[in-house]
Design an enzyme around this catalytic site. Structure first.
Site, short mmCIF file in Angstrom:
data_model
loop_
_atom_site.label_atom_id
_atom_site.label_comp_id
_atom_site.label_asym_id
_atom_site.label_seq_id
_atom_site.Cartn_x
_atom_site.Cartn_y
_atom_site.Cartn_z
N GLN A 154 -3.11 -8.88 4.68
CA GLN A 154 -2.41 -7.90 3.84
C GLN A 154 -0.91 -8.14 3.71
O GLN A 154 -0.35 -7.99 2.64
CB GLN A 154 -2.67 -6.50 4.40
CG GLN A 154 -2.09 -5.38 3.56
CD GLN A 154 -2.48 -4.03 4.10
OE1 GLN A 154 -3.60 -3.61 3.94
NE2 GLN A 154 -1.55 -3.34 4.74
N GLU A 198 4.16 -3.57 -2.13
CA GLU A 198 5.37 -3.30 -1.33
C GLU A 198 6.51 -4.26 -1.64
O GLU A 198 7.50 -4.30 -0.92
CB GLU A 198 5.02 -3.33 0.16
CG GLU A 198 4.05 -2.22 0.54
CD GLU A 198 3.68 -2.24 2.01
OE1 GLU A 198 4.05 -3.19 2.73
OE2 GLU A 198 3.00 -1.29 2.44
N LYS A 330 3.49 6.86 10.80
CA LYS A 330 3.54 7.23 9.38
C LYS A 330 3.31 8.73 9.34
O LYS A 330 2.21 9.19 9.69
CB LYS A 330 2.44 6.54 8.59
CG LYS A 330 2.58 5.03 8.44
CD LYS A 330 1.28 4.44 7.88
CE LYS A 330 1.43 2.96 7.55
NZ LYS A 330 0.11 2.30 7.36
N SER A 360 2.12 2.00 1.13
CA SER A 360 2.18 1.10 -0.04
C SER A 360 2.47 1.86 -1.33
O SER A 360 3.11 1.33 -2.24
CB SER A 360 0.89 0.29 -0.13
OG SER A 360 -0.23 1.12 -0.08
P1 PGA Z 1 -0.99 1.32 3.31
O1 PGA Z 1 -0.53 -0.05 3.94
O2 PGA Z 1 0.19 2.16 3.09
O3 PGA Z 1 -1.67 0.84 2.05
O4 PGA Z 1 -1.95 1.93 4.30
C1 PGA Z 1 0.44 -0.14 4.91
C2 PGA Z 1 -0.12 -0.66 6.19
O5 PGA Z 1 -1.33 -0.92 6.34
O6 PGA Z 1 0.65 -0.82 7.12
ZN ZN Z 2 -0.96 -1.56 8.56
#
Ligand code: PGA
Ligand code: ZN
Length: 411
Positions: A154, A198, A330, A360
């Site tokens: 990712q 991102e 988060k 993201s």
């Molecule tokens: P997401 O990705 O905001 O799409 O969950 C960020 C991450 O996995 O750290």
């Molecule tokens: Zn992550």
């Protein structure tokens, strides 16, 4: 006074062009405002971003319950949390949506800070001094954040832990991203300079090639990997994991890993590229496999994101088993700011380092930068390019001039 006098919601758009909820919380003299971000690779156990009916439903519920917030102290995050819970007592905010919990609690914190004429980070945790988290930027994206041809992994990330200042740290990340763009354009004349959600480059290549060229970008700028500049990887391995077969399926690269092979796959990358930051290297319920990696790489941040989902009880389990030495924070995974701060306390008590992170799908807000400072996070994962990413980094620069700041965190 910091008592709430008004609450208003509206629907706006996030960086992916999806509707989200933004909330204004007012005291007699000031208004705080926050919009909810949302993820693409979402952990199984995190707060549900939106209830059935989406952002519209969030707004309707907020309007129906607006009166419950009036008179609550905007500075009292626990009281805000309890008010949210009086409307939705589910564990995952499936009634009102984690987005509502996020926007109301962040906007309240902002209103309290403005009313008290205090920086938001100080209003969240009262301390005499603070350190700034080192920015961790996404330079190359794949998986759930980019299209078909991009790598399965990712995110490839970069940070400059030995920087003398926050400005140097941000600039170094940008320089690496720029250099990587040059190398990608040279390598493939059809490269369109397309970027992931991102802001990292989204080239048509496999994992191996992506890591190799990212390392080369750092070295061509004169940096020694793992020293002035370090690479990180968010494997987001749950995206590849197929529970029914207990296998990780790398569609784009064309191979599969069983549990043991996945550990070796991640270990090989960590060793080869001197990775200092390895996030979700195995799937979100693989606490045991994470123990192996944490034992094997004491000098690397072995990070839980989907694993720990900003949930203090899950983090406590991970800490007891020694499944990670670092964890992503988060706020919207937890829902409210109060719950996210509980998570931060659990991390600190267990010597688990924190990384405050964007999603993201983001807004142009910058409150998470303050959350990063308030929680003593060692890293701020907020991207490199794109207005919604730069907003968080610019806030770091603004905060860096404050008297209460004592330098940059040590990794
Ligand atoms: P997401 O990705 O905001 O799409 O969950 C960020 C991450 O996995 O750290
Ligand atoms: Zn992550």
């Amino acid at each position: 006074m910091t008592l709430i006098t008004a609450v208003h919601g509206r629907i706006i758009y996030n960086s992916r062009g999806q509707p989200t909820i933004e909330v204004d919380v007012s005291t007699k003299t000031h208004t705080g405002r926050a919009a909810a971000p949302s993820g693409a690779s979402v952990g199984k156990h995190e707060a549900v971003a939106f209830p059935k009916g989406g952002a519209r439903r969030c707004l309707d519920i907020l309007e129906d319950n607006r009166a419950k917030f009036i008179g609550v102290n905007s500075a009292d995050q626990k009281a805000i949390y309890e008010t949210l819970k009086s409307i939705d007592d589910t564990k995952d905010y499936s009634v009102i949506g984690g987005s509502t919990a996020f926007a109301v609690s962040m906007a309240s914190a902002q209103a309290a800070a403005l009313t008290g004429n205090t920086p938001l980070y100080k209003s969240i945790t009262h301390k005499d001094n603070y350190r700034l988290p080192v920015p961790l930027g996404n330079i190359l994206g794949g998986g759930a954040h980019a299209g078909q041809g991009a790598p399965d992994i990712q995110e490839i990330l970069v940070c400059a832990p030995q920087s003398r200042s926050i400005r140097d740290a941000i600039q170094t990340n940008i320089d690496v991203h720029t250099q990587l763009g040059i190398l990608l354009s040279k390598r493939d004349i059809t490269f369109t300079r397309g970027r992931s959600d991102e802001g990292g480059w989204a080239p048509n290549m496999n994992n191996e090639q992506a890591l190799e060229i990212s390392a080369r970008a750092c070295e061509e700028l004169g940096y020694t990997l793992g020293r002035e500049v370090a690479l990180g990887v968010d494997f987001a391995a749950s995206t590849q994991y197929r529970e029914e077969h207990n296998k990780y399926v790398y569609d784009r690269a064309g191979f599969e890993n069983d549990a043991g092979e996945q550990i070796e796959f991640a270990s090989d990358i960590i060793k080869r590229y001197k990775i200092k930051y390895a996030e979700d290297a195995v799937h979100e319920e693989a606490f045991e496999e994470m123990v192996t990696l944490t034992e094997r790489f004491p000098d690397t941040l072995i990070v839980g994101d989907d694993l720990t989902v900003t949930n203090h009880a899950i983090l406590q389990r991970a800490a007891s088993q020694k499944s990670c030495n670092a964890a992503i924070l988060k706020v919207n995974q937890a829902g409210s700011l109060y719950e996210a701060m509980e998570f931060a306390r659990t991390a600190t008590q267990n010597n688990i380092r924190l990384i405050t992170s964007h999603r993201s799908g983001e807004s142009n807000d910058s409150q998470i930068t303050h959350v990063g400072v308030a929680t003593d996070s060692v890293l701020l994962k907020a991207g490199i390019l794109g207005g919604e990413r730069v907003a968080k980094l610019n806030e770091l620069l603004r905060i860096s001039g404050n008297d209460l700041i004592r330098g940059v965190a040590e990794l």
